[in-house]
Design a protein around this motif. Structure first.
Motif, PDB file in Angstrom:
ATOM      1  N   THR A   1      15.603   3.545  -4.798  1.00 38.43           N
ATOM      2  CA  THR A   1      14.710   4.332  -5.662  1.00 38.43           C
ATOM      3  C   THR A   1      13.947   3.422  -6.620  1.00 38.43           C
ATOM      4  O   THR A   1      12.708   3.453  -6.678  1.00 38.43           O
ATOM      5  N   GLU A   2      14.682   2.614  -7.376  1.00 41.32           N
ATOM      6  CA  GLU A   2      14.039   1.705  -8.320  1.00 41.32           C
ATOM      7  C   GLU A   2      13.234   0.630  -7.593  1.00 41.32           C
ATOM      8  O   GLU A   2      12.141   0.244  -8.038  1.00 41.32           O
TER       9      GLU A   2
ATOM     10  N   ILE B   1       9.187   5.936  -0.875  1.00 42.81           N
ATOM     11  CA  ILE B   1       8.907   5.813  -2.304  1.00 42.81           C
ATOM     12  C   ILE B   1       7.877   4.718  -2.568  1.00 42.81           C
ATOM     13  O   ILE B   1       6.962   4.883  -3.363  1.00 42.81           O
TER      14      ILE B   1
ATOM     15  N   LEU C   1       9.938   2.181  -6.424  1.00 41.89           N
ATOM     16  CA  LEU C   1       9.013   2.369  -7.546  1.00 41.89           C
ATOM     17  C   LEU C   1       8.435   1.032  -8.013  1.00 41.89           C
ATOM     18  O   LEU C   1       7.255   0.943  -8.366  1.00 41.89           O
TER      19      LEU C   1
ATOM     20  N   ARG D   1       5.723  -0.041  -5.541  1.00 42.21           N
ATOM     21  CA  ARG D   1       4.527   0.801  -5.682  1.00 42.21           C
ATOM     22  C   ARG D   1       3.734   0.423  -6.936  1.00 42.21           C
ATOM     23  O   ARG D   1       2.501   0.296  -6.901  1.00 42.21           O
ATOM     24  N   GLN D   2       4.453   0.233  -8.049  1.00 36.03           N
ATOM     25  CA  GLN D   2       3.766  -0.075  -9.300  1.00 36.03           C
ATOM     26  C   GLN D   2       3.241  -1.511  -9.335  1.00 36.03           C
ATOM     27  O   GLN D   2       2.231  -1.790  -9.973  1.00 36.03           O
TER      28      GLN D   2
ATOM     29  N   LYS E   1      11.221   5.878 -14.548  1.00 30.08           N
ATOM     30  CA  LYS E   1      10.128   6.036 -13.583  1.00 30.08           C
ATOM     31  C   LYS E   1       8.983   5.058 -13.809  1.00 30.08           C
ATOM     32  O   LYS E   1       8.189   4.808 -12.902  1.00 30.08           O
TER      33      LYS E   1
END
Length: 371
Positions: free
Chosen positions: A224-225, A256, A228, A231-232, A200
Protein backbone atom coordinates in the motif's frame (compact mmCIF):
# COMPACT_ATOMS: atom_id res chain seq x y z
CA UNK A 1 -21.69 -61.85 30.08
CA UNK A 2 -22.71 -58.46 31.43
CA UNK A 3 -19.01 -57.63 31.91
CA UNK A 4 -18.31 -58.41 28.27
CA UNK A 5 -21.20 -56.18 27.16
CA UNK A 6 -19.92 -53.31 29.30
CA UNK A 7 -16.40 -53.79 27.97
CA UNK A 8 -17.67 -53.81 24.40
CA UNK A 9 -19.72 -50.67 25.05
CA UNK A 10 -16.72 -48.94 26.57
CA UNK A 11 -14.53 -49.91 23.63
CA UNK A 12 -17.17 -48.58 21.23
CA UNK A 13 -17.24 -45.26 23.08
CA UNK A 14 -13.45 -45.03 23.02
CA UNK A 15 -13.27 -45.91 19.34
CA UNK A 16 -16.03 -43.43 18.61
CA UNK A 17 -14.04 -40.73 20.39
CA UNK A 18 -10.97 -41.49 18.27
CA UNK A 19 -12.98 -41.49 15.07
CA UNK A 20 -14.44 -38.10 15.83
CA UNK A 21 -11.35 -36.52 17.39
CA UNK A 22 -10.22 -33.34 15.71
CA UNK A 23 -6.94 -31.55 15.36
CA UNK A 24 -7.53 -27.91 16.19
CA UNK A 25 -5.65 -25.50 13.96
CA UNK A 26 -5.76 -21.73 13.64
CA UNK A 27 -4.74 -19.34 10.90
CA UNK A 28 -4.00 -15.79 12.00
CA UNK A 29 -3.43 -12.77 9.81
CA UNK A 30 -4.73 -9.37 8.70
CA UNK A 31 -8.15 -10.40 7.36
CA UNK A 32 -9.13 -6.73 7.51
CA UNK A 33 -7.09 -3.54 7.27
CA UNK A 34 -4.53 -2.26 4.79
CA UNK A 35 -2.73 -5.61 4.64
CA UNK A 36 -5.90 -7.65 4.01
CA UNK A 37 -4.65 -8.81 0.60
CA UNK A 38 -1.91 -10.74 2.38
CA UNK A 39 -4.29 -11.95 5.07
CA UNK A 40 -6.46 -13.43 2.32
CA UNK A 41 -3.43 -15.30 1.00
CA UNK A 42 -2.74 -16.90 4.38
CA UNK A 43 -6.40 -17.76 4.93
CA UNK A 44 -6.97 -19.17 1.45
CA UNK A 45 -3.78 -21.19 1.49
CA UNK A 46 -4.54 -22.81 4.83
CA UNK A 47 -8.22 -23.39 4.05
CA UNK A 48 -7.35 -25.14 0.79
CA UNK A 49 -4.74 -27.32 2.49
CA UNK A 50 -7.14 -28.25 5.29
CA UNK A 51 -9.89 -29.04 2.79
CA UNK A 52 -7.56 -31.24 0.74
CA UNK A 53 -6.28 -33.09 3.80
CA UNK A 54 -9.74 -33.61 5.32
CA UNK A 55 -11.23 -34.82 2.03
CA UNK A 56 -8.34 -37.28 1.80
CA UNK A 57 -9.15 -38.84 5.17
CA UNK A 58 -7.47 -36.41 7.51
CA UNK A 59 -4.32 -37.06 9.51
CA UNK A 60 -4.09 -40.52 11.04
CA UNK A 61 -7.89 -40.72 10.92
CA UNK A 62 -8.45 -37.30 12.49
CA UNK A 63 -9.86 -34.28 10.72
CA UNK A 64 -8.58 -30.73 11.10
CA UNK A 65 -10.91 -28.18 12.65
CA UNK A 66 -9.87 -24.71 11.51
CA UNK A 67 -10.34 -21.36 13.26
CA UNK A 68 -9.60 -18.01 11.59
CA UNK A 69 -8.26 -15.07 13.60
CA UNK A 70 -8.17 -11.49 12.31
CA UNK A 71 -5.24 -9.52 13.72
CA UNK A 72 -5.81 -6.54 11.36
CA UNK A 73 -2.03 -6.15 11.17
CA UNK A 74 -1.96 -4.84 14.74
CA UNK A 75 0.36 -6.27 17.40
CA UNK A 76 -2.15 -5.95 20.28
CA UNK A 77 -4.92 -7.53 18.24
CA UNK A 78 -2.51 -10.27 17.24
CA UNK A 79 -1.91 -11.06 20.90
CA UNK A 80 -5.70 -11.13 21.40
CA UNK A 81 -6.05 -13.60 18.51
CA UNK A 82 -3.37 -15.77 20.13
CA UNK A 83 -5.25 -15.73 23.43
CA UNK A 84 -8.48 -16.66 21.64
CA UNK A 85 -6.78 -19.60 19.95
CA UNK A 86 -5.35 -20.71 23.28
CA UNK A 87 -8.81 -20.53 24.83
CA UNK A 88 -10.26 -22.62 22.01
CA UNK A 89 -7.69 -25.36 22.55
CA UNK A 90 -5.91 -24.77 19.25
CA UNK A 91 -2.59 -26.64 19.15
CA UNK A 92 -1.23 -25.62 15.73
CA UNK A 93 -1.19 -22.15 14.18
CA UNK A 94 -0.25 -20.92 10.71
CA UNK A 95 0.50 -17.19 10.96
CA UNK A 96 0.92 -14.38 11.35
CA UNK A 97 1.78 -12.14 8.40
CA UNK A 98 3.36 -9.00 9.87
CA UNK A 99 6.62 -9.51 11.76
CA UNK A 100 5.46 -6.96 14.35
CA UNK A 101 2.43 -9.17 15.04
CA UNK A 102 4.21 -12.50 14.94
CA UNK A 103 6.71 -11.40 17.60
CA UNK A 104 4.24 -10.94 20.52
CA UNK A 105 1.83 -13.64 19.33
CA UNK A 106 4.62 -16.22 19.16
CA UNK A 107 5.53 -15.55 22.80
CA UNK A 108 1.97 -16.46 23.78
CA UNK A 109 1.92 -19.58 21.59
CA UNK A 110 5.26 -20.78 22.91
CA UNK A 111 4.17 -20.37 26.53
CA UNK A 112 0.99 -22.33 25.78
CA UNK A 113 2.82 -25.14 23.98
CA UNK A 114 1.28 -24.30 20.61
CA UNK A 115 3.29 -24.97 17.46
CA UNK A 116 3.36 -21.97 15.10
CA UNK A 117 4.58 -21.71 11.52
CA UNK A 118 4.63 -18.27 9.92
CA UNK A 119 4.59 -18.32 6.13
CA UNK A 120 5.43 -14.63 5.78
CA UNK A 121 7.20 -12.96 8.74
CA UNK A 122 10.79 -12.39 7.66
CA UNK A 123 12.39 -10.34 10.45
CA UNK A 124 15.50 -12.23 11.68
CA UNK A 125 14.71 -11.67 15.37
CA UNK A 126 11.60 -13.82 15.12
CA UNK A 127 13.65 -17.02 15.12
CA UNK A 128 16.79 -15.65 16.77
CA UNK A 129 14.92 -15.76 20.11
CA UNK A 130 15.19 -19.54 20.14
CA UNK A 131 11.52 -20.42 20.63
CA UNK A 132 11.32 -24.21 20.14
CA UNK A 133 7.69 -24.15 18.92
CA UNK A 134 8.18 -21.50 16.22
CA UNK A 135 9.01 -22.06 12.55
CA UNK A 136 8.67 -20.30 9.21
CA UNK A 137 8.38 -21.49 5.64
CA UNK A 138 9.67 -18.16 4.25
CA UNK A 139 13.19 -16.73 4.34
CA UNK A 140 14.71 -13.92 6.43
CA UNK A 141 15.38 -10.26 5.79
CA UNK A 142 19.11 -10.61 6.26
CA UNK A 143 19.05 -13.10 3.36
CA UNK A 144 16.70 -10.93 1.32
CA UNK A 145 18.64 -7.74 2.04
CA UNK A 146 21.88 -9.39 0.97
CA UNK A 147 20.34 -10.36 -2.39
CA UNK A 148 18.94 -6.86 -2.93
CA UNK A 149 22.29 -5.27 -2.07
CA UNK A 150 24.20 -7.67 -4.32
CA UNK A 151 21.93 -6.71 -7.22
CA UNK A 152 22.36 -2.99 -6.57
CA UNK A 153 26.14 -3.36 -6.24
CA UNK A 154 26.34 -5.31 -9.49
CA UNK A 155 24.05 -3.02 -11.51
CA UNK A 156 23.75 0.35 -9.79
CA UNK A 157 26.87 0.79 -7.67
CA UNK A 158 27.66 4.22 -9.10
CA UNK A 159 24.10 5.52 -8.88
CA UNK A 160 22.59 7.53 -6.03
CA UNK A 161 20.63 5.21 -3.75
CA UNK A 162 18.01 6.50 -1.33
CA UNK A 163 16.55 4.22 1.37
CA UNK A 164 12.98 4.66 2.64
CA UNK A 165 11.14 2.42 5.11
CA UNK A 166 7.73 2.36 6.79
CA UNK A 167 9.11 2.22 10.37
CA UNK A 168 7.60 -1.24 10.93
CA UNK A 169 9.49 -4.24 12.29
CA UNK A 170 9.48 -5.72 8.79
CA UNK A 171 10.03 -2.60 6.71
CA UNK A 172 12.78 -0.99 8.76
CA UNK A 173 14.38 -4.38 9.32
CA UNK A 174 14.61 -5.07 5.58
CA UNK A 175 15.85 -1.56 4.84
CA UNK A 176 18.52 -1.83 7.54
CA UNK A 177 19.73 -5.25 6.37
CA UNK A 178 20.01 -3.96 2.80
CA UNK A 179 21.78 -0.81 3.95
CA UNK A 180 24.19 -2.86 6.06
CA UNK A 181 25.14 -5.03 3.08
CA UNK A 182 25.57 -1.98 0.85
CA UNK A 183 27.75 -0.20 3.39
CA UNK A 184 29.94 -3.28 3.80
CA UNK A 185 30.61 -3.08 0.07
CA UNK A 186 31.47 0.61 0.25
CA UNK A 187 28.16 1.85 -1.19
CA UNK A 188 26.60 4.65 0.87
CA UNK A 189 23.04 5.90 0.56
CA UNK A 190 22.28 9.56 -0.14
CA UNK A 191 19.07 9.51 1.92
CA UNK A 192 17.69 7.37 4.75
CA UNK A 193 14.12 8.24 5.76
CA UNK A 194 11.07 6.70 7.40
CA UNK A 195 7.47 7.33 6.36
CA UNK A 196 4.36 6.81 8.44
CA UNK A 197 2.44 3.65 7.63
CA UNK A 198 -1.21 4.33 6.87
CA UNK A 199 -0.78 7.89 5.65
CA UNK A 200 -1.85 8.87 2.13
CA UNK A 201 0.37 11.86 1.38
CA UNK A 202 4.10 11.22 1.00
CA UNK A 203 4.92 14.41 -0.87
CA UNK A 204 7.47 15.47 1.76
CA UNK A 205 9.38 12.21 1.35
CA UNK A 206 9.17 12.52 -2.43
CA UNK A 207 10.56 16.07 -2.20
CA UNK A 208 13.55 14.77 -0.24
CA UNK A 209 14.13 12.03 -2.81
CA UNK A 210 13.97 14.68 -5.52
CA UNK A 211 16.35 17.01 -3.68
CA UNK A 212 19.13 14.39 -3.53
CA UNK A 213 18.53 13.45 -7.18
CA UNK A 214 18.24 9.74 -6.31
CA UNK A 215 18.45 7.20 -9.12
CA UNK A 216 17.26 4.28 -6.99
CA UNK A 217 14.86 4.23 -4.04
CA UNK A 218 15.11 1.10 -1.94
CA UNK A 219 11.83 0.71 -0.05
CA UNK A 220 11.32 -1.42 3.04
CA UNK A 221 7.58 -1.83 3.55
CA UNK A 222 4.33 -3.19 2.17
CA UNK A 223 2.40 -2.77 -1.05
CA UNK A 224 0.00 0.00 0.00
CA UNK A 225 2.64 2.51 1.05
CA UNK A 226 5.01 1.35 -1.67
CA UNK A 227 2.36 1.82 -4.33
CA UNK A 228 1.48 5.30 -3.09
CA UNK A 229 5.16 6.24 -2.98
CA UNK A 230 5.69 5.20 -6.60
CA UNK A 231 2.55 7.00 -7.79
CA UNK A 232 3.48 10.22 -5.99
CA UNK A 233 7.09 10.02 -7.20
CA UNK A 234 5.86 9.88 -10.78
CA UNK A 235 3.35 12.67 -10.15
CA UNK A 236 6.23 14.90 -9.03
CA UNK A 237 8.39 13.93 -11.99
CA UNK A 238 10.76 11.66 -10.05
CA UNK A 239 11.97 8.92 -12.38
CA UNK A 240 14.02 6.99 -9.80
CA UNK A 241 13.52 3.24 -9.92
CA UNK A 242 11.97 1.78 -6.78
CA UNK A 243 13.25 -1.53 -5.43
CA UNK A 244 11.41 -3.36 -2.68
CA UNK A 245 11.13 -6.74 -1.03
CA UNK A 246 8.46 -9.40 -0.68
CA UNK A 247 6.11 -6.85 0.91
CA UNK A 248 5.27 -5.44 -2.52
CA UNK A 249 4.80 -8.85 -4.16
CA UNK A 250 1.07 -8.35 -4.75
CA UNK A 251 -0.95 -7.33 -7.78
CA UNK A 252 -2.51 -4.68 -5.54
CA UNK A 253 0.87 -2.93 -5.52
CA UNK A 254 0.58 -2.30 -9.27
CA UNK A 255 -3.07 -1.29 -8.95
CA UNK A 256 -2.14 1.37 -6.38
CA UNK A 257 1.05 2.54 -8.08
CA UNK A 258 -0.40 2.87 -11.58
CA UNK A 259 1.53 2.63 -14.87
CA UNK A 260 4.60 4.28 -13.33
CA UNK A 261 5.27 0.99 -11.55
CA UNK A 262 6.83 -0.50 -14.69
CA UNK A 263 10.52 -1.06 -14.06
CA UNK A 264 10.15 -1.49 -10.30
CA UNK A 265 12.41 -4.19 -8.88
CA UNK A 266 11.78 -6.53 -5.95
CA UNK A 267 13.18 -9.56 -4.18
CA UNK A 268 11.13 -12.70 -3.64
CA UNK A 269 11.77 -16.46 -3.92
CA UNK A 270 11.29 -18.16 -7.31
CA UNK A 271 7.57 -18.11 -8.11
CA UNK A 272 6.12 -21.14 -6.28
CA UNK A 273 3.20 -21.22 -8.74
CA UNK A 274 5.65 -22.45 -11.39
CA UNK A 275 6.87 -25.42 -9.36
CA UNK A 276 5.71 -28.86 -10.60
CA UNK A 277 4.80 -29.80 -7.02
CA UNK A 278 2.24 -26.99 -6.99
CA UNK A 279 0.52 -27.79 -10.30
CA UNK A 280 -2.56 -29.56 -8.89
CA UNK A 281 -3.06 -27.06 -6.07
CA UNK A 282 -2.67 -24.06 -8.39
CA UNK A 283 -5.30 -25.55 -10.71
CA UNK A 284 -7.64 -25.99 -7.74
CA UNK A 285 -7.25 -22.30 -6.90
CA UNK A 286 -7.69 -21.25 -10.51
CA UNK A 287 -10.93 -23.24 -10.65
CA UNK A 288 -12.12 -20.95 -7.85
CA UNK A 289 -10.96 -17.90 -9.85
CA UNK A 290 -8.30 -17.14 -7.26
CA UNK A 291 -4.68 -16.33 -8.05
CA UNK A 292 -2.51 -18.09 -5.41
CA UNK A 293 0.23 -15.47 -5.47
CA UNK A 294 2.92 -14.57 -2.95
CA UNK A 295 2.25 -16.29 0.39
CA UNK A 296 -0.75 -18.46 -0.51
CA UNK A 297 1.36 -21.51 -1.30
CA UNK A 298 3.75 -20.86 1.59
CA UNK A 299 0.70 -21.10 3.86
CA UNK A 300 -0.44 -24.29 2.16
CA UNK A 301 3.10 -25.68 2.62
CA UNK A 302 3.01 -24.93 6.36
CA UNK A 303 0.00 -27.21 6.78
CA UNK A 304 1.65 -29.90 4.66
CA UNK A 305 4.77 -29.80 6.85
CA UNK A 306 2.68 -30.12 10.02
CA UNK A 307 0.78 -33.09 8.55
CA UNK A 308 3.92 -34.92 7.49
CA UNK A 309 5.64 -34.29 10.82
CA UNK A 310 2.63 -35.73 12.64
CA UNK A 311 2.70 -38.83 10.46
CA UNK A 312 6.46 -39.27 10.87
CA UNK A 313 6.14 -38.89 14.65
CA UNK A 314 2.91 -40.93 14.85
CA UNK A 315 1.69 -38.20 17.16
CA UNK A 316 -0.47 -35.07 17.18
CA UNK A 317 1.26 -33.70 20.29
CA UNK A 318 2.59 -30.26 19.36
CA UNK A 319 5.91 -30.66 21.22
CA UNK A 320 6.58 -34.00 19.55
CA UNK A 321 5.66 -32.58 16.16
CA UNK A 322 7.97 -29.60 16.72
CA UNK A 323 10.86 -31.94 17.53
CA UNK A 324 10.14 -33.86 14.34
CA UNK A 325 10.09 -30.69 12.24
CA UNK A 326 13.50 -29.74 13.65
CA UNK A 327 15.09 -33.15 13.15
CA UNK A 328 13.34 -35.22 10.49
CA UNK A 329 13.13 -33.17 7.31
CA UNK A 330 12.88 -32.74 4.45
CA UNK A 331 9.11 -32.38 4.14
CA UNK A 332 7.63 -32.40 0.64
CA UNK A 333 5.48 -29.36 -0.04
CA UNK A 334 4.08 -27.26 -2.86
CA UNK A 335 7.02 -24.85 -2.50
CA UNK A 336 9.57 -27.67 -2.65
CA UNK A 337 11.30 -29.80 -0.04
CA UNK A 338 11.60 -27.99 3.30
CA UNK A 339 13.90 -28.71 6.23
CA UNK A 340 14.18 -26.60 9.37
CA UNK A 341 17.27 -25.74 11.39
CA UNK A 342 17.54 -25.51 15.17
CA UNK A 343 16.08 -21.98 15.12
CA UNK A 344 13.05 -22.99 13.03
CA UNK A 345 14.29 -21.34 9.84
CA UNK A 346 14.16 -23.11 6.51
CA UNK A 347 17.61 -24.33 5.53
CA UNK A 348 17.53 -22.89 2.02
CA UNK A 349 17.77 -19.24 0.99
CA UNK A 350 16.49 -18.73 -2.53
CA UNK A 351 15.65 -15.06 -3.05
CA UNK A 352 15.85 -13.76 -6.61
CA UNK A 353 15.14 -10.42 -8.28
CA UNK A 354 11.95 -9.59 -10.17
CA UNK A 355 10.91 -6.69 -12.36
CA UNK A 356 7.41 -5.29 -12.79
CA UNK A 357 6.64 -5.28 -16.52
CA UNK A 358 3.75 -4.51 -18.85
CA UNK A 359 2.79 -7.34 -21.16
CA UNK A 360 1.48 -7.18 -24.70
CA UNK A 361 -2.03 -7.43 -23.26
CA UNK A 362 -1.43 -4.27 -21.23
CA UNK A 363 -1.43 -6.11 -17.90
CA UNK A 364 1.31 -5.17 -15.45
CA UNK A 365 2.80 -8.00 -13.41
CA UNK A 366 6.15 -9.15 -12.07
CA UNK A 367 8.58 -11.51 -13.79
CA UNK A 368 11.81 -12.98 -12.55
CA UNK A 369 14.93 -11.47 -14.10
CA UNK A 370 17.06 -14.19 -15.60
CA UNK A 371 20.62 -14.26 -14.33
Amino acid sequence: MQGKILAAALAAVLLSGVAHAQIKMGVGGPITGSDAAFGAQLKNGVEQAVSDINSGGGIMGQKIELSVGDDAGDAKQGRSVANEFIGEGVTFVVGHFNSSVTMPASDAYNEAGILEITPASTNPQITERGLPMLFRTCGRDDQQGAVAAAWLIAHDKDKKIAIVHDKSTYGKGLADETRKALTAAGVHDVLYEGLNKGEKDYSSIVSKIKSVDADIVFFGGLHTEGGLLVRQMRDQGVKAVLMGGDGIASQEFAAIAGPGVVGTLMTFPPDPRQRPEAFTVVKAFEAKHYNPETYTLYSYAAVQAIKQAMEKAHSTDAAVVAKTLHEDGPFKTVVGDLSFDAKGDVTRADYVVYEWRQGADGKITYAQIEK
